[in-house]
Write an enzyme that holds these catalytic residues in place. Structure first.
Site, PDB file in Angstrom:
ATOM      1  N   CYS A  12       0.880  -0.991   0.109  1.00 34.23           N
ATOM      2  CA  CYS A  12       0.054   0.050  -0.016  1.00 34.23           C
ATOM      3  C   CYS A  12       0.989   1.264   0.098  1.00 34.23           C
ATOM      4  O   CYS A  12       1.780   1.286   0.989  1.00 34.23           O
ATOM      5  CB  CYS A  12      -0.838   0.111   1.291  1.00 34.23           C
ATOM      6  SG  CYS A  12      -1.935   1.461   1.483  1.00 34.23           S
ATOM      7  N   CYS A  47      -0.975   3.993  -6.557  1.00 38.05           N
ATOM      8  CA  CYS A  47      -1.568   3.117  -5.589  1.00 38.05           C
ATOM      9  C   CYS A  47      -1.926   1.724  -5.900  1.00 38.05           C
ATOM     10  O   CYS A  47      -2.004   1.432  -7.293  1.00 38.05           O
ATOM     11  CB  CYS A  47      -3.011   4.022  -5.512  1.00 38.05           C
ATOM     12  SG  CYS A  47      -4.330   2.965  -4.610  1.00 38.05           S
TER      13      CYS A  47
HETATM   14  N1  DGL Z   1      -3.753   0.518  -2.027  1.00 41.25           N
HETATM   15  C1  DGL Z   1      -3.685   1.622  -1.153  1.00 41.25           C
HETATM   16  C2  DGL Z   1      -2.536   2.584  -1.733  1.00 41.25           C
HETATM   17  O1  DGL Z   1      -1.709   1.832  -2.575  1.00 41.25           O
HETATM   18  C3  DGL Z   1      -4.937   2.415  -1.481  1.00 41.25           C
HETATM   19  C4  DGL Z   1      -5.005   3.598  -0.346  1.00 41.25           C
HETATM   20  C5  DGL Z   1      -6.276   3.649   0.196  1.00 41.25           C
HETATM   21  O2  DGL Z   1      -7.012   3.031   0.634  1.00 41.25           O
HETATM   22  O3  DGL Z   1      -6.859   4.792   0.235  1.00 41.25           O
HETATM   23  O4  DGL Z   1      -2.238   3.538  -1.695  1.00 41.25           O
END
Ligand code: DGL
Length: 262
Positions: free
Chosen positions: A73, A183
Site C-alpha cells: 500500500c 496506488c
Molecule cells: N492500495 C492503497 C495504496 O496503495 C489504497 C489507499 C487507500 O486505501 O486509500 O495507496
C-alpha cells in the site's frame, strides 16, 4: 524461520496486485495477505490513523507467523514505514510510486502520477519525487473515489470511466507520455485506462519491482524457503468476501480466501 510466510497487507483488495507478483516470482513461498477493507480508504485518513492501522495489520501478520512484512500500500508505506521499521525486528518492504523509471524514460519530460491524497501529501513521496524529477514536470492528481469504487466491485462502471476521464484529461493536456500508478488498487484499472489513454502513454506500476525487492531481502537475510513444493496462500479480508473473490477470479485457484476480524 525460512518456513514461515511472507506477510502482506493493504488497506483493501488492491494490494493483491502486488501479492500476485510475489507469488509469481517466489512460487515456493507461503503467503498471507490481509485486506483491511473495513478501514479503507486509508488515503483520506490522518497520518496517525494510518500508522495505527499499519501497526494493527503488522501485529496480525506476526501472529499468523510471518517472516517478512510487505506493505502493499503506497499510502501506508509513505506514512507509516518509518515507524514500522523502528518498531519491528523483521524486514519490512514498502512500495512507492515508480517515479524513477518514468523520469528516466519520458521523452516529453512530462509525467503523470495518480495516487491518493495520503501518498501525494506525504514527506516520503515529495522527497522521492524531488530526487528524480529535476528537469521533468510531474502532474500529480489525487484519485478521489477510485479506491471506493474498486472496493465496491465497480471497476467497469460508468462512474469509474467518468472519474478517470476527469483525472486523466489534465495530464493529457500537458502531454504526458508516462502515467505512474501510485496506488496498489489502480493496476486493476489498467484495462479501463487503456481505453482512455492514447497508445503513446506508458502505464507504470511498482508490482514487479516490489516482488524483486522482496526476493532480494529474503536472500540477503537467509530467509528464502527450502521447499520445492508450491506455496500455500491464504487471503484474509475483514470486508465483503465476494468483492475479493471476484477480483481474484482470473487467478488459478491456488489460494484460499477467508473472512477474518482484525
Ligand atoms: N492500495 C492503497 C495504496 O496503495 C489504497 C489507499 C487507500 O486505501 O486509500 O495507496
Amino acid at each position: 524461520m525460512q518456513n514461515q510466510s511472507i506477510g502482506i497487507f493493504d488497506s483493501g483488495v488492491g494490494g493483491t496486485s502486488i501479492w500476485k507478483e510475489i507469488v509469481t516470482l517466489l512460487p515456493n513461498e507461503d503467503t498471507i495477505f490481509l485486506a483491511d477493507s473495513q478501514y479503507a480508504p486509508y488515503g483520506k485518513r490522518s497520518k496517525e490513523e494510518i500508522i495505527e492501522l499499519s501497526i494493527k495489520n503488522t501485529e496480525k501478520l506476526l501472529n499468523l507467523n510471518s517472516k517478512i512484512i510487505v506493505v502493499a500500500c503506497n499510502t501506508a508505506t509513505t506514512n507509516a514505514i518509518k515507524v514500522l521499521r523502528a518498531t519491528y525486528d523483521i524486514p519490512i518492504i514498502g512500495i512507492e510510486p515508480a517515479i524513477k523509471p518514468a523520469a528516466i524514460h519520458t521523452k516529453t519530460k512530462k509525467v503523470g502520477v495518480l495516487a491518493t491524497k495520503g501518498t501525494l501529501s506525504s514527506e516520503l513521496f515529495t522527497k522521492t519525487s524531488d530526487l528524480y524529477t529535476q528537469n521533468i514536470e510531474v502532474i500529480e492528481v489525487i484519485g478521489t473515489g477510485l479506491v471506493e469504487l474498486i472496493e465496491a466491485g465497480k471497476i467497469e462502471s460508468k462512474e469509474m470511466y467518468t472519474l478517470l476521464n476527469t483525472y486523466i484529461s489534465p495530464m493529457l493536456e500537458e502531454n504526458i507520455d508516462h502515467l505512474v500508478l501510485g496506488c496498489t488498487h489502480y493496476p486493476y484499472l489498467i484495462p479501463v485506462l487503456k481505453k482512455i489513454l492514447p497508445s503513446k502513454v506508458s502505464i507504470i506500476d511498482s508490482g514487479e519491482a516490489v516482488a524483486r525487492q522482496t526476493k532480494a531481502i529474503l536472500t540477503t537475510n537467509n530467509l528464502l524457503t527450502h521447499s520445492t513444493k508450491n506455496g500455500n496462500h491464504t487471503i484474509y479480508t475483514n470486508g465483503d468476501i465476494s468483492i475479493i473473490q471476484e477480483i481474484l477470479k482470473p487467478i488459478p485457484n491456488k489460494h484460499t480466501i477467508k473472512q477474518l476480524n482484525f
